[in-house]
Write a protein that holds these residues in place. Structure first.
Motif, PDB file in Angstrom:
ATOM      1  N   PRO A 207      -8.931  26.224 -26.967  1.00 44.13           N
ATOM      2  CA  PRO A 207      -9.045  24.879 -27.349  1.00 44.13           C
ATOM      3  C   PRO A 207     -11.031  25.200 -28.335  1.00 44.13           C
ATOM      4  CG  PRO A 207      -8.670  25.032 -25.239  1.00 44.13           C
ATOM      5  CD  PRO A 207      -9.460  26.135 -25.572  1.00 44.13           C
ATOM      6  N   ASN A 208     -11.016  25.231 -28.396  1.00 43.59           N
ATOM      7  CA  ASN A 208     -12.286  25.913 -29.563  1.00 43.59           C
ATOM      8  C   ASN A 208     -12.364  26.633 -30.860  1.00 43.59           C
ATOM      9  OD1 ASN A 208     -14.560  24.543 -28.033  1.00 43.59           O
ATOM     10  ND2 ASN A 208     -14.838  26.705 -26.703  1.00 43.59           N
ATOM     11  N   GLY A 209     -10.958  27.240 -31.073  1.00 47.38           N
ATOM     12  CA  GLY A 209     -10.719  27.040 -32.518  1.00 47.38           C
ATOM     13  C   GLY A 209     -10.401  28.377 -32.770  1.00 47.38           C
ATOM     14  N   HIS A 210     -10.791  29.391 -31.672  1.00 48.79           N
ATOM     15  CA  HIS A 210     -10.492  30.852 -31.575  1.00 48.79           C
ATOM     16  C   HIS A 210      -8.951  31.708 -32.081  1.00 48.79           C
ATOM     17  CE1 HIS A 210     -14.894  30.214 -30.306  1.00 48.79           C
ATOM     18  NE2 HIS A 210     -15.034  30.326 -31.470  1.00 48.79           N
ATOM     19  N   THR A 211      -8.947  32.673 -32.383  1.00 49.62           N
ATOM     20  CA  THR A 211      -7.515  32.195 -32.593  1.00 49.62           C
ATOM     21  C   THR A 211      -6.647  34.034 -32.317  1.00 49.62           C
ATOM     22  OG1 THR A 211      -7.680  33.300 -35.336  1.00 49.62           O
ATOM     23  CG2 THR A 211      -7.061  30.691 -34.611  1.00 49.62           C
ATOM     24  N   LEU A 212      -5.807  34.166 -31.864  1.00 53.72           N
ATOM     25  CA  LEU A 212      -5.698  35.481 -31.479  1.00 53.72           C
ATOM     26  C   LEU A 212      -3.735  35.784 -31.256  1.00 53.72           C
ATOM     27  CD1 LEU A 212      -6.313  36.697 -27.721  1.00 53.72           C
ATOM     28  CD2 LEU A 212      -5.336  34.478 -29.036  1.00 53.72           C
ATOM     29  N   CYS A 213      -3.909  37.552 -31.602  1.00 57.97           N
ATOM     30  CA  CYS A 213      -2.103  37.393 -31.795  1.00 57.97           C
ATOM     31  C   CYS A 213      -1.523  37.239 -30.753  1.00 57.97           C
ATOM     32  CB  CYS A 213      -2.337  39.097 -32.214  1.00 57.97           C
ATOM     33  SG  CYS A 213      -1.988  40.556 -31.004  1.00 57.97           S
ATOM     34  N   SER A 214       0.027  37.123 -30.377  1.00 55.16           N
ATOM     35  CA  SER A 214       0.171  37.080 -29.140  1.00 55.16           C
ATOM     36  C   SER A 214       0.787  38.236 -28.029  1.00 55.16           C
ATOM     37  CB  SER A 214       1.801  36.960 -29.322  1.00 55.16           C
ATOM     38  OG  SER A 214       2.597  37.722 -29.730  1.00 55.16           O
ATOM     39  N   SER A 215       0.526  39.529 -28.706  1.00 55.47           N
ATOM     40  CA  SER A 215       0.310  40.838 -27.945  1.00 55.47           C
ATOM     41  C   SER A 215      -1.093  40.561 -27.415  1.00 55.47           C
ATOM     42  CB  SER A 215       0.661  41.750 -28.924  1.00 55.47           C
ATOM     43  OG  SER A 215       1.982  42.438 -29.705  1.00 55.47           O
ATOM     44  N   CYS A 216      -2.141  40.620 -27.687  1.00 54.81           N
ATOM     45  CA  CYS A 216      -3.176  40.279 -27.297  1.00 54.81           C
ATOM     46  C   CYS A 216      -3.236  38.975 -26.236  1.00 54.81           C
ATOM     47  CB  CYS A 216      -4.490  40.249 -28.208  1.00 54.81           C
ATOM     48  SG  CYS A 216      -4.039  41.997 -29.134  1.00 54.81           S
ATOM     49  N   LYS A 217      -2.806  37.931 -26.730  1.00 59.29           N
ATOM     50  CA  LYS A 217      -2.979  36.773 -25.363  1.00 59.29           C
ATOM     51  C   LYS A 217      -2.544  37.484 -24.537  1.00 59.29           C
ATOM     52  CE  LYS A 217      -1.352  32.244 -24.727  1.00 59.29           C
ATOM     53  NZ  LYS A 217      -1.088  32.265 -23.185  1.00 59.29           N
ATOM     54  N   ALA A 218      -1.782  38.309 -24.360  1.00 60.42           N
ATOM     55  CA  ALA A 218      -1.043  39.138 -22.815  1.00 60.42           C
ATOM     56  C   ALA A 218      -2.131  39.688 -22.357  1.00 60.42           C
ATOM     57  CB  ALA A 218       0.310  39.988 -22.800  1.00 60.42           C
ATOM     58  N   ARG A 219      -2.818  40.056 -22.880  1.00 60.49           N
ATOM     59  CA  ARG A 219      -3.832  41.574 -22.505  1.00 60.49           C
ATOM     60  C   ARG A 219      -4.937  41.056 -22.145  1.00 60.49           C
ATOM     61  NH1 ARG A 219      -1.616  45.367 -27.151  1.00 60.49           N
ATOM     62  NH2 ARG A 219      -3.780  44.530 -28.144  1.00 60.49           N
ATOM     63  N   VAL A 220      -5.280  40.211 -23.147  1.00 63.20           N
ATOM     64  CA  VAL A 220      -6.823  39.101 -22.079  1.00 63.20           C
ATOM     65  C   VAL A 220      -6.146  38.401 -21.223  1.00 63.20           C
ATOM     66  CG1 VAL A 220      -7.859  39.564 -24.902  1.00 63.20           C
ATOM     67  CG2 VAL A 220      -6.364  37.508 -23.685  1.00 63.20           C
ATOM     68  N   HIS A 221      -5.648  38.358 -20.181  1.00 58.95           N
ATOM     69  CA  HIS A 221      -5.170  37.509 -19.368  1.00 58.95           C
ATOM     70  C   HIS A 221      -5.710  36.328 -18.843  1.00 58.95           C
ATOM     71  CE1 HIS A 221      -5.034  41.104 -17.379  1.00 58.95           C
ATOM     72  NE2 HIS A 221      -5.319  42.126 -17.305  1.00 58.95           N
ATOM     73  N   ASN A 222      -5.179  35.715 -20.413  1.00 61.43           N
ATOM     74  CA  ASN A 222      -5.378  34.051 -21.052  1.00 61.43           C
ATOM     75  C   ASN A 222      -6.966  33.881 -20.845  1.00 61.43           C
ATOM     76  OD1 ASN A 222      -3.774  31.990 -21.574  1.00 61.43           O
ATOM     77  ND2 ASN A 222      -4.324  31.062 -19.603  1.00 61.43           N
ATOM     78  N   SER A 223      -7.598  34.762 -21.614  1.00 61.09           N
ATOM     79  CA  SER A 223      -8.978  34.247 -21.462  1.00 61.09           C
ATOM     80  C   SER A 223      -9.417  34.403 -22.706  1.00 61.09           C
ATOM     81  CB  SER A 223      -9.872  34.849 -20.484  1.00 61.09           C
ATOM     82  OG  SER A 223     -11.672  34.876 -21.378  1.00 61.09           O
ATOM     83  N   CYS A 224     -10.300  33.582 -23.644  1.00 58.81           N
ATOM     84  CA  CYS A 224     -10.509  33.652 -25.100  1.00 58.81           C
ATOM     85  C   CYS A 224     -11.465  34.965 -24.696  1.00 58.81           C
ATOM     86  CB  CYS A 224     -11.080  32.761 -25.629  1.00 58.81           C
ATOM     87  SG  CYS A 224     -11.481  32.719 -27.141  1.00 58.81           S
ATOM     88  N   PRO A 225     -11.162  36.040 -25.843  1.00 62.70           N
ATOM     89  CA  PRO A 225     -12.249  37.305 -25.874  1.00 62.70           C
ATOM     90  C   PRO A 225     -13.447  36.641 -26.537  1.00 62.70           C
ATOM     91  CG  PRO A 225      -9.987  37.178 -27.827  1.00 62.70           C
ATOM     92  CD  PRO A 225     -10.101  36.186 -26.507  1.00 62.70           C
ATOM     93  N   THR A 226     -13.587  35.535 -27.444  1.00 63.49           N
ATOM     94  CA  THR A 226     -14.891  35.335 -27.837  1.00 63.49           C
ATOM     95  C   THR A 226     -15.522  34.619 -27.133  1.00 63.49           C
ATOM     96  OG1 THR A 226     -13.515  35.420 -30.186  1.00 63.49           O
ATOM     97  CG2 THR A 226     -15.675  33.834 -30.208  1.00 63.49           C
ATOM     98  N   CYS A 227     -14.985  33.295 -26.676  1.00 62.45           N
ATOM     99  CA  CYS A 227     -15.454  32.440 -26.061  1.00 62.45           C
ATOM    100  C   CYS A 227     -15.788  32.238 -24.447  1.00 62.45           C
ATOM    101  CB  CYS A 227     -15.725  30.689 -26.532  1.00 62.45           C
ATOM    102  SG  CYS A 227     -13.795  30.014 -25.891  1.00 62.45           S
TER     103      CYS A 227
END
Length: 308
Positions: free
Chosen positions: A75-95
């Motif tokens: 929601p804050n606009g931080h982006t990431l790729c679809s492969s990493c989205k699965a790896r970070v357990h749906n938590s934004c790595p930035t905020c």
């Protein structure tokens, strides 16, 4: 055959399937701030200062690879790729906010407007490609280096065919033979010592090209077996121009195999696990060896010929 002259070098492979233009991640908050993303997404071609800045926006902050649709954002606009989205357990790595299922369509459209050079440009590829077509080209680019075909160790060397031949000869002490027919003996005093073992690779110079003969023991389910197969040092289209046969036997019996050599673009493990070669069950290998059935003495005969 790929153009010659590329020196073998040691590289570390990325585990990401869409590996592309790697660079270290910079200040993630600055790079991924909503204001910067929005500015990049709503700026026309004439307002973009350079492709390098746009490429930086398209780098995933987790794996640092270029992103391809679907590109996700929090929601804050931080982006990431679809492969990493699965790896970070749906938590934004930035905020650390929950990612949800928001697509960054504006950034995907910006990517579609780009044209970039092939990643193998330093190796001689002169072509420029649309952003979404570049990766497909790179998978079959004739300048893409080959991986070292040696199977006895995890070797990360890459290069063109002439440099890899020298690498195999000098670094792995691989036997080099001229000719399109061969007879090789494989001897082992204690067959129980060779579970999942690999004998040294042998390279044949035939028709001005190079072929790798593999022979090894491994477990097929619960059964110990041996396999022999040939790989071609070049691309798959050239490999299909050749055929080869293998024969092993003893005590009045023999097994034969005829096939098409696989390109070294296919890993040694991929070829072995596909069972695309001469399979010899251990009991039969010991029977061929004669004697007390404890010592392995196999002679593999083979021939390579060109399809007309």
């Amino acid at each position: 055959m790929a153009p010659s002259g590329t020196i073998c070098k040691e590289v570390v492979k990325s585990n990401t399937a869409s590996s592309d233009y790697h660079s270290p991640s910079a200040d993630l908050e600055s790079r991924n701030s909503p204001s910067r993303k929005a500015a990049a997404a709503h700026t026309g071609h004439s307002r973009v200062s350079s492709h390098n800045e746009v490429q930086e926006l398209l780098e995933c902050p987790v794996c640092t690879n270029l992103m391809y649709p679907p590109i996700h954002q929090c929601p804050n606009g931080h982006t990431l790729c679809s492969s990493c989205k699965a790896r970070v357990h749906n938590s934004c790595p930035t905020c650390r906010n929950e990612l949800g299922n928001i697509r960054c369509l504006a950034l995907e459209k910006v990517a579609a407007s780009l044209e970039l050079p092939c990643r193998y440009q330093p190796l001689g590829c002169p072509d420029i490609f649309p952003y979404y077509g570049k990766l497909r080209h790179e998978q079959s680019c004739r300048f893409r280096p080959y991986n070292c075909p040696y199977a006895g160790a995890e070797c990360s060397a890459t290069g063109d065919i002439p440099s890899l031949v020298e690498h195999l000869k000098n670094n792995h002490k691989v036997d080099m033979h001229d000719g399109c027919t061969f007879n090789h003996r494989y001897v082992k005093d204690n067959v129980l010592e060779v579970e999942n073992a690999t004998w040294m690779l042998t390279v044949f110079n035939c028709f001005g090209r190079q072929f790798c003969l593999h022979f090894e023991a491994f477990q097929l389910g619960m059964a110990p077996v041996y396999i022999a197969f040939l790989r071609f040092m070049g691309d798959d289209n050239d490999a299909k121009k050749f055929n080869y046969s293998l024969e092993v036997g003893g005590n009045g019996r023999k097994l034969t195999w005829q096939g098409v050599p696989r390109s070294i673009r296919d890993s040694h493990k991929k070829v072995r696990d596909s069972l695309d070669g001469l399979i010899i069950p251990r009991n039969l290998a010991l029977f061929f060896s004669g004697g007390n059935r404890q010592e392995l003495k196999l002679k593999i005969a083979g021939r390579i010929w060109r399809e007309q």
